[in-house]
Design an enzyme around this catalytic site. Structure first.
Site: not given
Ligand code: NAD
Length: 412
Positions: A63, A87, A99, A183, A214, A342
């Site tokens: 997953k 996790k 992944k 999340t 997100n 999920s």
């Molecule tokens: P997303 O694509 O919706 O958003 C990513 C954000 O990071 C954006 O605001 C982008 O502008 C910003 N960003 C990108 N590069 C950057 C930088 N160099 N400095 C600062 N900001 C920067 O992604 P997301 O889904 O919000 O995921 C963000 C993190 O959370 C990731 O590490 C992801 O693996 C983790 N995560 C997300 C989920 C989920 O359900 N969405 C679940 C678990 C973990």
């Protein structure tokens, strides 16, 4: 810098080996992926490198999300798959870790190109995926629309409906009502629990949040609505800082209209680097990995760091922050809300049941708090000599190794 993440994971495993008295065979099993699939996707005249890695499936099918980003590489996908294994085991959901990722810049791509990449990814990897084999989900720069294209392509390939093959789908395609901000919800539950446990007064707390995607933007809104003071946030273009507290609904509007938080006029534009070093009480990392490294760890002033992103603090930085008595709520605990919801979606799809939103919210709350309590208990058992990340790993690894042993994979 990225090429080193997995090497650091192995270093951490070797530390855990000593703490938990693990054998060489157990460490070998925990540090080797079960299946690495790699190809290049031919899109127009470009060849885009793409991976799907199943790290471990002792506790259930793989997953983990699929990331579209120019920085995607094998080391990153491997590390993310390993963290998913930890996790899922910590959250006690019936999954292993996996992944996927495609190396390209989705922000410069048309909708048509995004659809092509999504469908080609499935054409390339559908054989290693399946509702009982390996189940993808969204990650950085992939969303419910990408999941919808991927579901459609998968079902075309196999010739039948199989909604549980992928999670994070739109509700119309049997997605879960909670998934969009799952999340963030999970992170919010953990932050509230932390504040309650530490008897902190929320009125005195200043919070900075790196990342307004997100996870980051939804969490920022939840915290603001609950009365927390958010003094800074950022996206890939930079950050915005206002000591008196940002008005988050207004800022979100500006971000939606203009594409970046830096266009918000109340406050000072700062760099992402500066945001990390602000004089705040809680720093929330919700962007990408390796944001705090040994280069800047000494400059961090927050007393509490919450990892919503995966792997935002390097192994070396962890040591520096531990020595500075800075508490880190690790990614494998703080961002587990996404994969827990999920799991609800997958279970609904497999049974054909659709569960009530309020019931699911309660279930998420229970699962997040149960994980938090387990981690805190182990942390206390070791009399605070280990950090919370190590405590979380100890719990997860024990479950994975028990499953491996029962399957007969650890017998000589
Ligand atoms: P997303 O694509 O919706 O958003 C990513 C954000 O990071 C954006 O605001 C982008 O502008 C910003 N960003 C990108 N590069 C950057 C930088 N160099 N400095 C600062 N900001 C920067 O992604 P997301 O889904 O919000 O995921 C963000 C993190 O959370 C990731 O590490 C992801 O693996 C983790 N995560 C997300 C989920 C989920 O359900 N969405 C679940 C678990 C973990």
């Amino acid at each position: 810098m990225k090429e080193k993440i997995f090497t650091d994971i192995v270093k951490r495993l070797n530390e855990i080996k000593k703490i938990a008295n693990l054998s060489d065979k157990e460490i070998e099993l925990l540090s080797k992926p079960k299946k690495v699939s790699y190809t290049t996707l031919q899109i127009d005249n470009q060849k885009l490198p793409a991976w799907r890695i199943l790290f471990n499936d002792a506790l259930g099918p793989g997953k983990g999300g699929i990331r579209f980003h120019p920085g995607v590489c094998k080391d990153e996908v491997l590390s993310l798959a390993f963290w998913m294994m930890i996790k899922d085991a910590l959250a006690e959901i019936p999954y292993g870790g996996a992944k996927g990722g495609v190396k390209f810049d989705p922000q410069k791509a048309s909708l048509k190109k995004l659809e092509k990449v999504s469908r080609k990814f499935i054409d390339a990897f559908y054989v290693v995926l399946g509702e009982n084999k390996d189940i993808p989900a969204p990650d950085v720069y992939t969303n419910s629309q990408v999941m919808a294209w991927m579901l459609d392509e998968y079902e075309k390939k196999v010739g039948h409906h199989e909604p549980a093959i992928i999670t994070g789908k739109p509700v119309e395609l049997q997605g879960c009502v909670l998934r969009d901000d799952a999340t963030a919800r999970g992170g919010f539950i953990i932050i509230k629990e932390m504040i309650k446990n530490l008897k902190l007064n929320k009125k005195n707390l200043k919070i900075a949040i790196q990342g307004f995607g997100n996870a980051g933007s939804n969490l920022t809104q939840m915290l603001w609505q609950d009365g927390f003071k958010i003094v800074a946030t950022s996206d890939s273009q930079g950050g915005i800082y206002y000591q008196k507290g940002l008005n988050i609904p207004k800022l979100s509007k500006v971000k939606n209209q203009s594409g970046s938080v830096i266009n918000f006029t109340t406050g000072q534009v700062i760099s992402n680097q500066k945001l990390l070093e602000l004089p705040v009480n809680i720093l929330i990392l919700a962007a990408l990995e390796n944001q705090i490294t040994k280069e800047n760890a000494n400059n961090i002033r927050a007393k509490y760091i919450v990892e919503i992103a995966n792997g935002p603090i390097s192994y070396q930085a962890d040591k520096v922050l531990f020595a500075k008595n800075i508490n880190i709520i690790p990614d494998v605990l703080a961002n587990a809300g996404g994969v827990i919801v999920s799991y609800f979606e997958w279970a609904q799809n497999k049974t054909g049941n659709v569960l009530d939103k309020k019931y699911l919210e309660k279930l998420l709350q229970q699962k997040m708090i149960a994980s938090w309590r387990k981690v805190i208990t182990i942390h206390k058992e070791y009399k605070n000599r280990i950090d919370l990340r190590t405590a979380a790993y100890l719990i997860a690894i024990k479950r994975i190794l028990a499953a491996e042993k029962l399957r007969g994979h650890l017998n000589n």
